[in-house]
Design a protein around this motif. Sequence first.
Motif, PDB file in Angstrom:
ATOM      1  N   HIS A 160       0.985  -1.222   0.072  1.00 52.77           N
ATOM      2  CA  HIS A 160      -0.071  -0.157  -0.101  1.00 52.77           C
ATOM      3  C   HIS A 160       0.808   1.290   0.035  1.00 52.77           C
ATOM      4  O   HIS A 160       0.388   2.270   0.708  1.00 52.77           O
ATOM      5  N   SER A 161       2.115   1.174  -0.718  1.00 53.62           N
ATOM      6  CA  SER A 161       2.819   2.499  -0.530  1.00 53.62           C
ATOM      7  C   SER A 161       2.857   3.262  -1.831  1.00 53.62           C
ATOM      8  O   SER A 161       3.176   4.246  -2.156  1.00 53.62           O
ATOM      9  N   ASN A 162       2.006   2.728  -2.839  1.00 53.86           N
ATOM     10  CA  ASN A 162       1.816   3.618  -4.326  1.00 53.86           C
ATOM     11  C   ASN A 162       0.649   4.449  -4.011  1.00 53.86           C
ATOM     12  O   ASN A 162       0.028   4.329  -3.061  1.00 53.86           O
ATOM     13  N   MET A 163       0.469   5.359  -4.960  1.00 54.00           N
ATOM     14  CA  MET A 163      -0.590   6.289  -4.967  1.00 54.00           C
ATOM     15  C   MET A 163      -1.314   6.054  -6.307  1.00 54.00           C
ATOM     16  O   MET A 163      -1.551   6.985  -7.056  1.00 54.00           O
ATOM     17  N   PRO A 164      -2.314   5.025  -6.300  1.00 59.27           N
ATOM     18  CA  PRO A 164      -2.987   4.458  -7.322  1.00 59.27           C
ATOM     19  C   PRO A 164      -3.991   5.680  -7.519  1.00 59.27           C
ATOM     20  O   PRO A 164      -4.804   6.051  -6.368  1.00 59.27           O
ATOM     21  N   HIS A 165      -4.819   5.874  -8.540  1.00 65.40           N
ATOM     22  CA  HIS A 165      -6.002   6.458  -8.698  1.00 65.40           C
ATOM     23  C   HIS A 165      -6.549   6.225  -9.987  1.00 65.40           C
ATOM     24  O   HIS A 165      -6.038   5.610 -10.838  1.00 65.40           O
ATOM     25  N   GLY A 166      -7.805   7.078 -10.243  1.00 60.07           N
ATOM     26  CA  GLY A 166      -8.366   6.471 -11.518  1.00 60.07           C
ATOM     27  C   GLY A 166      -9.718   6.969 -11.327  1.00 60.07           C
ATOM     28  O   GLY A 166     -10.190   7.624 -10.434  1.00 60.07           O
ATOM     29  N   GLY A 167     -10.574   6.581 -12.396  1.00 58.39           N
ATOM     30  CA  GLY A 167     -12.091   6.639 -12.206  1.00 58.39           C
ATOM     31  C   GLY A 167     -12.509   6.405 -13.648  1.00 58.39           C
ATOM     32  O   GLY A 167     -11.892   6.295 -14.565  1.00 58.39           O
ATOM     33  N   VAL A 168     -13.955   6.903 -13.807  1.00 56.14           N
ATOM     34  CA  VAL A 168     -14.533   6.380 -14.979  1.00 56.14           C
ATOM     35  C   VAL A 168     -15.778   7.848 -15.246  1.00 56.14           C
ATOM     36  O   VAL A 168     -16.329   8.033 -14.166  1.00 56.14           O
ATOM     37  N   VAL A 169     -15.568   8.177 -16.443  1.00 56.23           N
ATOM     38  CA  VAL A 169     -16.862   9.159 -16.802  1.00 56.23           C
ATOM     39  C   VAL A 169     -17.838   8.254 -17.638  1.00 56.23           C
ATOM     40  O   VAL A 169     -17.428   7.688 -18.694  1.00 56.23           O
ATOM     41  N   ILE A 170     -19.161   8.152 -17.344  1.00 57.44           N
ATOM     42  CA  ILE A 170     -19.981   7.400 -18.091  1.00 57.44           C
ATOM     43  C   ILE A 170     -21.351   8.132 -18.370  1.00 57.44           C
ATOM     44  O   ILE A 170     -21.670   9.001 -17.586  1.00 57.44           O
ATOM     45  N   HIS A 171     -21.762   8.189 -19.810  1.00 59.37           N
ATOM     46  CA  HIS A 171     -22.607   8.960 -19.822  1.00 59.37           C
ATOM     47  C   HIS A 171     -23.764   7.989 -20.789  1.00 59.37           C
ATOM     48  O   HIS A 171     -23.259   7.133 -21.928  1.00 59.37           O
ATOM     49  N   SER A 172     -24.821   7.893 -20.564  1.00 56.45           N
ATOM     50  CA  SER A 172     -25.838   7.145 -21.073  1.00 56.45           C
ATOM     51  C   SER A 172     -26.867   8.237 -21.820  1.00 56.45           C
ATOM     52  O   SER A 172     -27.648   8.721 -21.029  1.00 56.45           O
ATOM     53  N   GLY A 173     -27.020   8.318 -23.200  1.00 58.70           N
ATOM     54  CA  GLY A 173     -27.904   9.005 -23.946  1.00 58.70           C
ATOM     55  C   GLY A 173     -28.754   8.322 -24.695  1.00 58.70           C
ATOM     56  O   GLY A 173     -28.636   7.027 -25.057  1.00 58.70           O
ATOM     57  N   LYS A 174     -29.692   8.945 -25.440  1.00 58.59           N
ATOM     58  CA  LYS A 174     -30.693   8.507 -26.268  1.00 58.59           C
ATOM     59  C   LYS A 174     -30.732   9.434 -27.600  1.00 58.59           C
ATOM     60  O   LYS A 174     -30.643  10.481 -27.523  1.00 58.59           O
ATOM     61  N   THR A 175     -30.900   8.651 -28.603  1.00 60.28           N
ATOM     62  CA  THR A 175     -30.896   9.444 -29.986  1.00 60.28           C
ATOM     63  C   THR A 175     -32.374   8.797 -30.613  1.00 60.28           C
ATOM     64  O   THR A 175     -32.726   7.653 -30.559  1.00 60.28           O
ATOM     65  N   GLY A 176     -32.692   9.474 -31.729  1.00 61.38           N
ATOM     66  CA  GLY A 176     -33.679   9.033 -32.571  1.00 61.38           C
ATOM     67  C   GLY A 176     -34.944   8.422 -31.821  1.00 61.38           C
ATOM     68  O   GLY A 176     -35.689   9.499 -30.890  1.00 61.38           O
ATOM     69  N   ASP A 177     -35.475   7.288 -32.159  1.00 60.38           N
ATOM     70  CA  ASP A 177     -36.637   6.817 -31.360  1.00 60.38           C
ATOM     71  C   ASP A 177     -36.473   6.155 -30.152  1.00 60.38           C
ATOM     72  O   ASP A 177     -36.976   5.048 -29.665  1.00 60.38           O
ATOM     73  N   GLY A 178     -35.060   6.294 -29.650  1.00 63.14           N
ATOM     74  CA  GLY A 178     -35.038   5.993 -28.142  1.00 63.14           C
ATOM     75  C   GLY A 178     -33.824   4.912 -28.211  1.00 63.14           C
ATOM     76  O   GLY A 178     -33.484   4.031 -27.286  1.00 63.14           O
ATOM     77  N   ASN A 179     -32.884   5.204 -29.499  1.00 63.52           N
ATOM     78  CA  ASN A 179     -31.799   4.101 -29.295  1.00 63.52           C
ATOM     79  C   ASN A 179     -30.534   4.410 -28.285  1.00 63.52           C
ATOM     80  O   ASN A 179     -30.633   5.775 -28.084  1.00 63.52           O
ATOM     81  N   LYS A 180     -30.184   3.556 -27.465  1.00 59.58           N
ATOM     82  CA  LYS A 180     -29.347   3.994 -26.431  1.00 59.58           C
ATOM     83  C   LYS A 180     -27.776   3.973 -26.934  1.00 59.58           C
ATOM     84  O   LYS A 180     -27.682   3.340 -27.537  1.00 59.58           O
TER      85      LYS A 180
END
Lengths: 327, 327
Positions: B245-265
């Motif tokens: 536990h001596s390292n300094m790890p980090h990170g993460g994720v940005v997630i976007h869920s959107g819809k177009t047209g007749d509701g396509n994800k």
Amino acid sequence: MEDRINVGIVGYGNLGKGVLSAISQNPDMKAVAVFTRRDPGTLTIVNDVKAEHISNIEHYKNKIDVMILCGGSATDLPEQGPSIAKLFNTIDSYDTHAKIPEYFEAVNESAKASGKTSIISVGWDPGLFSLNRMFMEAVLPEGKTYTFWGKGLSQGHSDAVRRVEGVKAGVQYTIPIEEAMERVRNGENPELSTAEKHFRDCYVVAEEGADKEKIERDIKTMPNYFADYETKVTFITEEELKKNHSNMPHGGVVIHSGKTGDGNKQNIEFSLALESNPEFTASVLVAYARAAYRMSKEGQAGAKTVYDVPPGYVSIKSAEQLRKELL
Amino acid sequence: MEDRINVGIVGYGNLGKGVLSAISQNPDMKAVAVFTRRDPGTLTIVNDVKAEHISNIEHYKNKIDVMILCGGSATDLPEQGPSIAKLFNTIDSYDTHAKIPEYFEAVNESAKASGKTSIISVGWDPGLFSLNRMFMEAVLPEGKTYTFWGKGLSQGHSDAVRRVEGVKAGVQYTIPIEEAMERVRNGENPELSTAEKHFRDCYVVAEEGADKEKIERDIKTMPNYFADYETKVTFITEEELKKNHSNMPHGGVVIHSGKTGDGNKQNIEFSLALESNPEFTASVLVAYARAAYRMSKEGQAGAKTVYDVPPGYVSIKSAEQLRKELL
């Protein structure tokens, strides 16, 4: 909004329809007209947008701020890109990667002469994937970038399947190989051919009485398209095809594994999972239409790519809002 | 390379060391000097880079193209950002999100007056995550963006653990909750508090004879830091702490869920898995130092953010190369 950006659409296939739909999600934009080579009377266009024959495009010189070109890269855009850039700010999704420099020069010459702004090769690849490949490489120069495509419907490979004797209908999905992605994430920096990164998943409706074993063999041994790949063939009914395989999904992932300092592993990934490939590409085009409009107002004439566009220009939000809400 | 970009570094903690290391991965850059408030004689700096007392910084006015500010956001940058922008092009990683507009104005005033270019709030959050949040929202306006952090070492929460009675040493990792990420990917657009998105994973070395049950209870019920979160406490030995536990790890994720047209994800994700958080942030700073240098040469004076910088400016490659090789 009073002062909306007036957008024209050239071509009314899947991409053009997607653009029209995307514009309706952006309150600062308005679709003015769709231009077609067909008889405009035969086009049914939603939202009361006008259909015009492409020969009338010049009459819209003062009515349209940005023209979104929705033709194909093989024959439409090489002609339309440079010619329409003489009259309008343009956006296109030119995607013949090897010929981009040549296409850029042709559009640039027209746009410089007319004082218009033309952003070429917008979409997701080229487009958002290209942006990510660049950021990854710039931030972590000691590392390697990999692009995997899929799960995605490939038109070219689906056509190839359908040309096989005894095949009534069918689709082909390109799917990234999970083990290959894991090797990249582990920082192994492997050398991977396209065939080592993807397998080909085919769903086939056979003609009645056709020899299914022969169909499967004919597909799997087809040079260029399938012979070099791990290929899976599943026979289904026509009903199943209609029900489960009529969408145009696509997507993919760009992965970069790099090292910093004394060998610390740093991974970056950007991925897309799209239920409609043309609608997503259209959404990117519409966001960049906003950027073309703004750059044109600033007098930034000539051909541009996603690498030249300040990111904030694609957002409906002001620079102040972006700093406050999203930074 | 003859004509390298001459870089100065202000502050020599983890971030400053990471910057020096990142510069060595970029052949178009050269580290000229490190500026410190300490006695420069006490600093051991690799690669023969000079250590200078910060009071001598003005003497480097014609020797340094870009100054990378590696101080903290609480007290260093609010003072150094505006004052050093009076003399140099600057890059910093100011990350107090709520005060960014105020900090921007202060730096902007100095940089406009001096004709220098200052890119503020560079790194990964703010920075690459901010860019992605903006692109996701601009491309898919009907949708929602979520930022998950981790797996990452949190300094503030580790400090809090160490203040608990009976604790000799310890670290805390923030970890995204997988089920919450899946709900976002499924397009449910859930309302999620920070506590519903992350759990807190603590590794603790207890003092000899300490009451471990009490320690665990004290941690889990600590207001603000842990009480609202799902928290896990694991007791380990001092050797294990050092080894694992001596390292300094980090990170993460940005997630976007959107819809177009007749509701396509349509889903977009951007994620980082970092073995060294400060070295990665440093790598982003160095890439943007190149952009500051180029924008300054073009006379684009004032404070900028990642939203203002044409992406191609961060790459060592020319615009032609980018179009040919990465688009």
